[in-house]
Design a protein around this motif. Sequence first.
Motif, PDB file in Angstrom:
ATOM      1  N   ARG A 123      16.602  64.160   7.558  1.00 22.89           N
ATOM      2  CA  ARG A 123      16.188  64.115   8.966  1.00 22.89           C
ATOM      3  C   ARG A 123      16.045  65.521   9.549  1.00 22.89           C
ATOM      4  NH1 ARG A 123      19.392  60.882  12.744  1.00 22.89           N
ATOM      5  NH2 ARG A 123      17.420  60.459  13.780  1.00 22.89           N
ATOM      6  N   LEU A 124      15.648  66.445   8.688  1.00 19.03           N
ATOM      7  CA  LEU A 124      15.430  67.826   9.124  1.00 19.03           C
ATOM      8  C   LEU A 124      13.981  68.228   8.866  1.00 19.03           C
ATOM      9  CD1 LEU A 124      18.614  69.483   7.562  1.00 19.03           C
ATOM     10  CD2 LEU A 124      18.254  68.924   9.987  1.00 19.03           C
ATOM     11  N   SER A 125      13.506  69.202   9.641  1.00 23.38           N
ATOM     12  CA  SER A 125      12.214  69.785   9.295  1.00 23.38           C
ATOM     13  C   SER A 125      12.429  70.747   8.131  1.00 23.38           C
ATOM     14  CB  SER A 125      11.597  70.502  10.496  1.00 23.38           C
ATOM     15  OG  SER A 125      12.217  71.727  10.728  1.00 23.38           O
ATOM     16  N   GLN A 134       5.891  58.664   8.644  1.00 24.20           N
ATOM     17  CA  GLN A 134       5.116  59.678   9.373  1.00 24.20           C
ATOM     18  C   GLN A 134       5.392  61.041   8.746  1.00 24.20           C
ATOM     19  OE1 GLN A 134       3.216  58.112  11.436  1.00 24.20           O
ATOM     20  NE2 GLN A 134       4.477  56.307  10.986  1.00 24.20           N
ATOM     21  N   VAL A 163       9.456  61.231   8.785  1.00 29.84           N
ATOM     22  CA  VAL A 163      10.422  60.215   9.190  1.00 29.84           C
ATOM     23  C   VAL A 163       9.920  58.858   8.707  1.00 29.84           C
ATOM     24  CG1 VAL A 163       9.332  60.047  11.473  1.00 29.84           C
ATOM     25  CG2 VAL A 163      11.669  59.261  11.179  1.00 29.84           C
ATOM     26  N   GLU A 164      10.851  58.044   8.278  1.00 29.55           N
ATOM     27  CA  GLU A 164      10.514  56.725   7.752  1.00 29.55           C
ATOM     28  C   GLU A 164      11.217  55.677   8.590  1.00 29.55           C
ATOM     29  OE1 GLU A 164      11.635  56.119   3.683  1.00 29.55           O
ATOM     30  OE2 GLU A 164      10.273  54.411   3.458  1.00 29.55           O
ATOM     31  N   SER A 165      10.494  54.616   8.875  1.00 25.77           N
ATOM     32  CA  SER A 165      11.083  53.530   9.644  1.00 25.77           C
ATOM     33  C   SER A 165      10.847  52.235   8.900  1.00 25.77           C
ATOM     34  CB  SER A 165      10.443  53.479  11.038  1.00 25.77           C
ATOM     35  OG  SER A 165      11.000  52.432  11.790  1.00 25.77           O
ATOM     36  N   GLY A 166      11.913  51.511   8.685  1.00 27.02           N
ATOM     37  CA  GLY A 166      11.811  50.290   7.899  1.00 27.02           C
ATOM     38  C   GLY A 166      11.274  49.142   8.716  1.00 27.02           C
ATOM     39  N   ARG A 189       5.425  74.285   7.223  1.00 25.88           N
ATOM     40  CA  ARG A 189       6.552  73.506   7.740  1.00 25.88           C
ATOM     41  C   ARG A 189       6.150  72.040   7.814  1.00 25.88           C
ATOM     42  NH1 ARG A 189      11.443  74.289   9.606  1.00 25.88           N
ATOM     43  NH2 ARG A 189      11.258  76.544   9.538  1.00 25.88           N
ATOM     44  N   LEU A 190       7.124  71.189   7.556  1.00 27.80           N
ATOM     45  CA  LEU A 190       6.834  69.758   7.684  1.00 27.80           C
ATOM     46  C   LEU A 190       8.059  69.017   8.187  1.00 27.80           C
ATOM     47  CD1 LEU A 190       8.163  67.723   5.329  1.00 27.80           C
ATOM     48  CD2 LEU A 190       6.499  68.873   3.902  1.00 27.80           C
ATOM     49  N   TYR A 191       7.775  67.887   8.762  1.00 26.61           N
ATOM     50  CA  TYR A 191       8.817  66.950   9.154  1.00 26.61           C
ATOM     51  C   TYR A 191       8.311  65.551   8.846  1.00 26.61           C
ATOM     52  CZ  TYR A 191      12.229  64.363  11.871  1.00 26.61           C
ATOM     53  OH  TYR A 191      13.225  63.484  12.245  1.00 26.61           O
ATOM     54  N   HIS A 194       4.445  65.061   9.334  1.00 28.69           N
ATOM     55  CA  HIS A 194       3.926  65.999  10.341  1.00 28.69           C
ATOM     56  C   HIS A 194       3.899  67.386   9.699  1.00 28.69           C
ATOM     57  CE1 HIS A 194       4.095  66.692  14.988  1.00 28.69           C
ATOM     58  NE2 HIS A 194       3.195  67.475  14.417  1.00 28.69           N
TER      59      HIS A 194
END
Lengths: 369, 344
Positions: B333-335, B226, B213-216, B209-211, B228
């Motif tokens: 935006r989902l795992s 990130q 997220v990207e932040s500009g 499983r992974l999640y 996970h």
Amino acid sequence: MSDPVAPFRCAVLSVAKHDYVARGVASHPRFELVVVADDPDVPDWIHERNQLFADSQGVPYVRNVERALRDFDLQVAIVSPQAERHCDLSIRAALAGKHVIQDKPLSTCRAECERLVSTIDGTGVRFLMWNRNGLPAIQHAQQQIAAGAIGRPIAIHADFYFAKDSGPPRGSRLPGYPPMDWQTHLIASHIDGSDGGLGRAPMGEMAVEGIYPLGYIRLLTGAEVHRVFARSTAHFHQVHADNDVEDLASVTLEMERGIVATVAIGRIGQASHPSGGEIKLRILGTAGALVINEARPDVGVYYRNQPPKEHRQRRIASENDFLLADNFAQAIDTSGPTIMDAQASQRIYATFEAALKSCRTGQVEAVVL
Amino acid sequence: MQIGAILGNLTQCGHSQLFMAFPWNCPDVIVTSILVQWPCGAGSMVRLAVCGVDRSVCDAVAHRIRGATLVSCTIDTLNSTAGCEFDAVAFVGAASPSAEAVRRSVREVKHVLLATETILSTADLQEVIDAGSAAGVRVVVRNPDQTLPSRRMIHDELRGSRLGIPGLIRLHRWESKNSSRNLDPVNLPAPLVRDLDLVLWLANQLPNRLYAVESGATDNETSTIQVHLGFPDGSMSLLDYADTLPAGNDHQSLSTICAHGAMYADDHANRQLLLAGGIARAEPTSEGLAALTMLIQQFVDGVPLADDGQSGIARWRDVRRLADAVRRSIDTRLSIYVGDAQHV
């Protein structure tokens, strides 16, 4: 010469878990411990700890909380019982009109958190959750960010590893032996201070220690957490595995203003670090970044026959206790906010509640207040 | 035995002039095994073209290599040479060879090391490796970070028994803003994809499983990502990548928390103070040329590696599948559930 100000008179409502909060508050000249109190029906081991602490401070131990709150002309209550009693004692003190300093964790139960926040709001007393935000390295990071050294924070990462053992390692329980009892183990762990999750209900590291890294993240970003994804495991200690709580976890946090944070947290065993644990912050901004070692400044001390558990790098020059107490005194004086009030503590509780849910579901979970 | 740097800037001098200076003969290349039968026989020098590092770096590495002579060249100059001047080609560092450039080397019966910052697409890799098998040459695909001394030490300790099972692998890589982002074929920063590979190499298993997220940051060209990962045995990994730093030093850290101990390779701790007025600077102490030297020496020595040939492509296929899931997680935006337990 400044005018002398009468110190705030403080009751210590139980030191069942630790006495470091009471000692920390008492280190500030504006606070004075005048009584230790607890409920009469608590177990004998708690009475013994309370009595010992009262004796060490030269103050009476009263086995009646309400009487102590009523009879000692108090302004402040310092609350550090078992985790499940935290909110109850804090609420009783607040209802008696006393400002409250409480040890972590906030609670083991959402309803109790809500009751506490409601009571603090209703009574108007000040509330401070004891934390580590006054450590020199954290203060330094805060000053750098405030000065614009890295621009606007866009990501922050906290490593919060306590290099402590917690009884026998995972896998050491022999077939046929019963699971380890959480509270019995924690009571026995008091001798080396590794009893942070003291209480009947087993608590994982996120619940027990998570307030520290999340406290840093709140302080340094000023942003709230909206969504979390988390993984956890009982990787090190038999007592955690037997009680189905984590001793290692990782959390991804989505926050206001598009800020992303991660927390790696664990009680990872004494052998994993020579000085109590690797605790670091990495803060990425729009114009730079900070990498902070929470243990600085320190002094290395090494010698022949040094006990294995003795820290080789010893922290120095910490004013955390003084700064937290000073913040609380100012909050009382001005009816202003504290560095970590009840609402902030409740949000941290809710964040880890969502993280634990994410560990169960495997999904990203919203933080629900 | 002759060990030495082959001097000469291929971009600035004629190839014939350069190669006249080489004590090399044009060999009849006969390769009987994918795992290294160098054409010149035992005791002969392997003639290795190195693409992707400065000549000075190639020169310095050449002094450290046994059994090979090295020449620094560019992909352009490599492609324009006749087929028999080299026994092998190492694409390393910032080299970004096209699939055709790699295929050409294979067609010319040159052994190939692919250890670049950006790896070819899975399809191109497969084609190149198949071509290598058909031609009887060795094609090695390697993540260059695997030969960093710090990463090797952590890997070796993990394969030993002292530290116990890893529970958490935490990796930070912060880089400076570049004029153009070096993207992998799955539209992720190439260094992040290499870090995915590194984590799989260290964990020795695939996540389920992974999640991500990207932040500009302040523009659309840079961001922080990130990733996970959750593994079937309950262990986990956090990968942090950013290319938002101002121009200057990068930052890397790798911590590995295991059942009986932990390892911390953190360049925060590997810095030296420079006091030259004003606020002191923390200068990095780098891991030097050891990584590139080992990469090339292992290739020259024909050390059988997990990254050789078909196993290498299988590994990169896993990484690419994971990278694709990272992209999907960022976009949705989902795992993401990425499958059952498999060993890498």
